[in-house]
Each structure stands twice: as structure tokens, then as C-alpha cells.
Design a protein around this motif. Structure first.
Motif, PDB file in Angstrom:
ATOM      1  N   LYS A 188      76.308 112.045  46.242  1.00  0.00           N
ATOM      2  CA  LYS A 188      77.374 113.035  46.255  1.00  0.00           C
ATOM      3  C   LYS A 188      76.751 114.425  46.166  1.00  0.00           C
ATOM      4  O   LYS A 188      75.859 114.663  45.354  1.00  0.00           O
ATOM      5  CB  LYS A 188      78.325 112.825  45.076  1.00  0.00           C
ATOM      6  N   GLU A 190      77.625 118.545  45.690  1.00  0.00           N
ATOM      7  CA  GLU A 190      78.657 119.476  45.237  1.00  0.00           C
ATOM      8  C   GLU A 190      78.122 120.905  45.254  1.00  0.00           C
ATOM      9  O   GLU A 190      76.964 121.149  44.923  1.00  0.00           O
ATOM     10  CB  GLU A 190      79.100 119.143  43.810  1.00  0.00           C
ATOM     11  N   THR A 207      82.563 119.507  48.311  1.00  0.00           N
ATOM     12  CA  THR A 207      81.892 118.226  48.103  1.00  0.00           C
ATOM     13  C   THR A 207      81.601 117.539  49.433  1.00  0.00           C
ATOM     14  O   THR A 207      82.261 117.788  50.446  1.00  0.00           O
ATOM     15  CB  THR A 207      82.744 117.283  47.231  1.00  0.00           C
TER      16      THR A 207
END
Length: 264
Positions: A188, A190, A207
Motif C-alpha cells: 500500500k 500513501e 492511496t
């Protein structure tokens, strides 16, 4: 494997000392990029060291010829790498006796952890100036490395400050990640932007993911990531980048200052 490269750039403002010297040594994200505040380096990273050469002697045509030597030693003083560059000639279009230069150290992924020192020397056939910088190489880990701030997606126009209307391309590479049961990374990404008071400029961060849908090659050991940021107003901001390996739960990231001025 260690690798290094060095180069001379164009002349800047006049300096009147007269003696060949190296000053204003700083680690940056890219050539003449944002100053790097930490001396910690992760395997797979690239260390950029920028500096000024003062006391430059110019020909009547405004040319200066110099050679740069970069040597890396470990904590025991043992040479790990040495590169003696060939003489390079640059034209000092702005006059003066100061030139900006840099050297880069490609750390590689298999170097032994520990304290290292980069020795830099400049020679113009009549004099030699030298300086040094130390960095701490950590153990292999999940990390965001080779971070750059550029004006273009190709990362050719490195910038330390920006102007309203431009786009800041924040990029890097993710290393040390693990793969899930189907052999794919699951990461992930961000990005949050903070204003000069530390408050988020948006309620939710940007994101993205690198996962099985990304079709990452099975042999890939570094994953490129890039986020464009449109600069719609002036101010002093902070870009907070965070990457999370959802396979192991490990995180990495950093904060980058974004200085945006009004175009005139």
C-alpha cells in the motif's frame, strides 16, 4: 557492488577567496535536489553528495578543467571502492570562481552494514582540495529508496523548490518486500500533504497499491513508485510518503519539504 559517478556543473555566484576549496557539502535527493536530513542509507539506495568548488581558475574563454576522485572506506579504514574521474571541462557562463559539482554512490544491495566514509578530492593540475562525508549503511530491510523530486515523470528535471502551476513528481523504489501465497507483492502506498502548521491539506491521503493486478515480474527486487502532485498555491508544505508491506506488516517512508513560490 559499489559504483560511483561524478560531474561538474555550471558556475554560480562569485567567490573571492582565491584558494581551491570544497564547501557546502550536502546529501540530497538527486542532483541539487532536496537536502537529505539523515545519514542512514538502506541497501539498494543511491547517495547523492553535492558541493561547491571555490577558487576556480578560468581561461579567457571562461573554461575550467577539473577531475574528481571518489573513494569509499569502511569503518576500519579499508578502501571498498575508488573512482578517479577523467578531466572534465565546463564553461562558467556566469563568471566568478565557483562551480557546483556532485558525486553519487550507488550502494547496491549486498554491501555489509556499517559506517562508511566517502572521500572526495578535486584537482585542477595546480592544486587539490578534498572533503569527506560519512553515512551509516543499514541491514537489508523493507524500505523506500532512491527518492527523487522532479518536474517530469522521467525524473530528469530534479528540483528542490517549485512554482505554482508546476507538477512535483515524487518517486522512489521499494525494496526488501515479501511476496504473498500467489507470488505477488502486496504493498500500500500513501501520500499526505501537510501545510506549514502541520495540518493535512486534504481529509484523506492519496492511496495506491502494488499487488497481483500490477503484474510484477517474478524476479523483480525493486518496485518503482511515483505520485504526481499538482501545485495549485504557494506555501511551505510537507509531503509525507508511507509504504506498507501488507504481507509482513512492515512500513517505511519519509517526509519531504515542498516549497512552492508564486510565479512572477
Amino acid at each position: 557492488m559499489w559504483t560511483a559517478a561524478a560531474a561538474l556543473l555550471l558556475s554560480l555566484a562569485p567567490h573571492q577567496d582565491g584558494k581551491l576549496a570544497i564547501s557546502n557539502l550536502r546529501a540530497t535527493y538527486g542532483v541539487s535536489g532536496i537536502v537529505r536530513e539523515t545519514s542512514k542509507v538502506s541497501p539498494g539506495d543511491v547517495l547523492y553528495l553535492c558541493f561547491d568548488i571555490t577558487g576556480v581558475k578560468l581561461t579567457e574563454e571562461g573554461n575550467a578543467t577539473y577531475s574528481l576522485t571518489t573513494e569509499i572506506k569502511n569503518g576500519a579504514g579499508e578502501t571498498q571502492f575508488k573512482h578517479a574521474g577523467k578531466p572534465v571541462t565546463v564553461k562558467a557562463l556566469l563568471g566568478g570562481d565557483r562551480i557546483t559539482a556532485y558525486t553519487t554512490v550507488d550502494v547496491g544491495s549486498k554491501q555489509k552494514a556499517g559506517e562508511y566514509t566517502v572521500f572526495i578530492s578535486v584537482n585542477d593540475k595546480s592544486a587539490t582540495a578534498s572533503t569527506k562525508a560519512s553515512f551509516n549503511l543499514g541491514e537489508p530491510e523493507f524500505a523506500l529508496v532512491h527518492v527523487l523530486t522532479a518536474l517530469d515523470a522521467e525524473r530528469k528535471g530534479i528540483a528542490a523548490t517549485f512554482t505554482v502551476g508546476q507538477t512535483a513528481h515524487l518517486s522512489g523504489q521499494i525494496v526488501g518486500f515479501k511476496r504473498n501465497d500467489v507470488g505477488a507483492p502486496d504493498i500500500k502506498v500513501e501520500l499526505a500533504i501537510l501545510d506549514d502548521r502541520g495540518n493535512p491539506t486534504n481529509k484523506t491521503p492519496i492511496t495506491g497499491s502494488i499487488d497481483s493486478k500490477s503484474q510484477v515480474p517474478s524476479g523483480a527486487v525493486a518496485l518503482p513508485v511515483q505520485v504526481p502532485v499538482g501545485l495549485n498555491r504557494p506555501g511551505k508544505f510537507t509531503a509525507v510518503i508511507k509504504v506498507t508491506d501488507r504481507v509482513t506488516g512492515k512500513t517505511s517512508g519519509l517526509k519531504l519539504p515542498l516549497i512552492v513560490s508564486e510565479g512572477k
